[in-house]
Design an enzyme around this catalytic site. Structure first.
Site, mmCIF file in Angstrom:
data_model
loop_
_atom_site.group_PDB
_atom_site.id
_atom_site.type_symbol
_atom_site.label_atom_id
_atom_site.label_comp_id
_atom_site.label_asym_id
_atom_site.label_seq_id
_atom_site.Cartn_x
_atom_site.Cartn_y
_atom_site.Cartn_z
ATOM 1 N N SER A 104 48.789 50.538 35.679
ATOM 2 C CA SER A 104 48.077 50.625 34.396
ATOM 3 C C SER A 104 47.372 49.341 33.979
ATOM 4 O O SER A 104 46.562 49.369 33.049
ATOM 5 C CB SER A 104 49.038 51.059 33.287
ATOM 6 O OG SER A 104 49.331 52.422 33.438
ATOM 7 N N LYS A 163 43.728 49.514 33.814
ATOM 8 C CA LYS A 163 43.036 50.165 32.686
ATOM 9 C C LYS A 163 42.216 49.175 31.867
ATOM 10 O O LYS A 163 41.185 49.522 31.296
ATOM 11 C CB LYS A 163 44.062 50.884 31.793
ATOM 12 C CG LYS A 163 44.671 52.089 32.503
ATOM 13 C CD LYS A 163 45.845 52.700 31.778
ATOM 14 C CE LYS A 163 46.298 53.917 32.581
ATOM 15 N NZ LYS A 163 47.666 54.308 32.384
ATOM 16 N N TYR A 183 40.633 57.059 40.164
ATOM 17 C CA TYR A 183 41.703 56.560 39.302
ATOM 18 C C TYR A 183 42.898 56.077 40.125
ATOM 19 O O TYR A 183 43.460 55.010 39.869
ATOM 20 C CB TYR A 183 42.124 57.656 38.315
ATOM 21 C CG TYR A 183 43.322 57.287 37.469
ATOM 22 C CD1 TYR A 183 43.181 56.458 36.349
ATOM 23 C CD2 TYR A 183 44.598 57.767 37.769
ATOM 24 C CE1 TYR A 183 44.278 56.115 35.574
ATOM 25 C CE2 TYR A 183 45.696 57.429 37.004
ATOM 26 C CZ TYR A 183 45.531 56.598 35.907
ATOM 27 O OH TYR A 183 46.629 56.266 35.140
ATOM 28 N N TYR A 215 52.315 50.068 25.793
ATOM 29 C CA TYR A 215 52.597 51.473 25.424
ATOM 30 C C TYR A 215 53.335 51.557 24.100
ATOM 31 O O TYR A 215 53.068 50.789 23.196
ATOM 32 C CB TYR A 215 53.353 52.170 26.558
ATOM 33 C CG TYR A 215 52.498 52.196 27.795
ATOM 34 C CD1 TYR A 215 51.401 53.032 27.866
ATOM 35 C CD2 TYR A 215 52.732 51.330 28.834
ATOM 36 C CE1 TYR A 215 50.583 53.022 28.969
ATOM 37 C CE2 TYR A 215 51.924 51.321 29.949
ATOM 38 C CZ TYR A 215 50.851 52.178 30.003
ATOM 39 O OH TYR A 215 50.036 52.163 31.080
ATOM 40 N N VAL A 232 53.420 50.396 35.849
ATOM 41 C CA VAL A 232 54.706 50.893 36.356
ATOM 42 C C VAL A 232 55.140 50.285 37.696
ATOM 43 O O VAL A 232 56.249 50.541 38.150
ATOM 44 C CB VAL A 232 54.769 52.434 36.490
ATOM 45 C CG1 VAL A 232 54.965 53.108 35.164
ATOM 46 C CG2 VAL A 232 53.590 52.972 37.245
HETATM 47 O O1 DON Z 1 48.790 57.146 36.239
HETATM 48 C C1 DON Z 1 49.906 56.710 36.396
HETATM 49 O O2 DON Z 1 50.893 57.306 35.979
HETATM 50 C C2 DON Z 1 50.083 55.371 37.107
HETATM 51 N N1 DON Z 1 49.120 55.223 38.139
HETATM 52 C C3 DON Z 1 49.959 54.223 36.143
HETATM 53 C C4 DON Z 1 50.882 54.344 34.953
HETATM 54 C C5 DON Z 1 51.369 53.049 34.459
HETATM 55 O O3 DON Z 1 51.300 52.020 35.084
HETATM 56 C C6 DON Z 1 52.065 53.087 33.160
HETATM 57 N N2 DON Z 1 52.720 51.830 32.913
HETATM 58 N N3 DON Z 1 53.609 51.487 32.337
#
Ligand code: DON
Length: 309
Positions: free
Chosen positions: A65, A68, A193, A245, A263
């Site tokens: 994330s 982003k 993505y 978040y 994550v």
């Molecule tokens: O889209 C997803 O779920 C992952 N590629 C990224 C999510 C993420 O890193 C949320 N972070 N805390």
């Protein structure tokens, strides 16, 4: 310009590392489960081009994330605020990062912000280019420039792992396509993505990239304006309000800097007009933030007093 290990930071890494035992690796992307949960690394890159680091600083990790923030900066610079904010909002959400709930209840229907999955998928769908190859090449070139490393790339293993298991993100896309928020092919958006989420780097490269935001979009080494000042400001503001978040409020209270987590266990930190910070430790708390990474940033804040508030 120097880059060296810091004894002070090593001490803080020693203190924070045990916290990783209380967290869990992300398992919904199967390839992320291969990480070593005890890893912890940190780097700080200042605006004179000097850096210090500690821990497992050579260890590469995927942005997840954190990407982003980069896709938002890239898209805002190319298609402008008006286009982007027609399709994605500016408000924090109290929901988990992958929640679909608010898409149905918020009117007009659009994701609350670009730091949650729904909002980031919209931003990715807006990456300019006449075909997916062109879209990806342009975005990757931008990330390479920000880190000063032309070898930065994505992990094909991670990308495939996420692409084949991303049912929820596909659901978000289809919902938004139904409501006209997303145009374009869902599978193409998902490929782009998952590629952006799988871009790999180490904490030094992440810190260097953070220093560009800290320096109002200007590369601290070359002086080149890589991101317009106003867009760097927008990104930092989202990092404060939505970057961690549904723990963004607590993080602002306890650490107090613009930050973005992923994550994989990475955290990008930005101290405006001072430095960029890259942190990595893959064991996560229940909200998806790196446990030891968060703790380390708290300890660093106690020592160096870098809260902006
Ligand atoms: O889209 C997803 O779920 C992952 N590629 C990224 C999510 C993420 O890193 C949320 N972070 N805390």
């Amino acid at each position: 310009m120097t880059c060296q290990v810091s004894r002070e930071l090593e001490q803080l890494v020693l203190q924070a590392r045990p916290y990783s035992a209380h967290g869990n690796l992300a398992s919904y992307i199967p390839a992320l489960e291969k990480a070593n949960p005890n890893h912890l690394s940190v780097a700080i890159f200042d605006l004179d081009g000097n850096c210090i680091y500690a821990g497992d600083y050579k260890q590469k990790f995927s942005l997840q994330s954190i990407s982003k923030v980069l896709s938002l900066a890239y898209v805002l610079a190319r298609i402008g605020e008006e286009e982007v904010f027609q399709r994605v909002g500016m408000e924090p959400t109290g929901d988990p990062f992958n929640s679909i709930a608010k898409l149905e209840t918020v009117k007009p229907s659009k994701p609350l912000n670009p730091m949650i999955n729904a909002g980031a998928l919209v931003v990715t769908s807006l990456i300019p280019g006449t075909n997916p190859r062109e879209q990806w090449d342009g975005f990757l070139a931008f990330v390479r420039t920000l880190t000063g490393n032309q070898k930065i790339d994505y992990s094909q293993e991670l990308q495939e792992s996420e692409f084949t298991t991303s049912y929820l993100n596909r659901a978000l896309c289809f919902f938004m396509k139904q409501h006209g928020i997303i145009v374009g092919e869902v599978e193409e958006i998902m490929e782009l993505y998952t590629k952006q989420c799988s871009i790999e780097m180490n904490c030094l490269e992440l810190a260097q990239l953070g220093a560009v935001f800290a320096n109002n979009g200007r590369n601290p080494v070359t002086g080149e304006q890589l991101i317009p000042v106003q867009i760097a400001r927008i990104c930092k503001t989202f990092m404060v309000t939505c970057g961690m978040y549904n723990a963004s409020g607590e993080f602002a209270m306890k650490v107090g800097i613009p930050a973005k987590s992923g994550v994989s266990g990475g955290i990008l930190g930005v101290i405006p007009n001072r430095c960029g910070i890259g942190v990595f430790s893959p064991a996560l708390d229940e909200k998806g933030n790196s446990l030891a990474g968060w703790k380390l940033l708290e300890l660093m804040n106690e020592k160096y007093n870098f809260s902006i508030f």
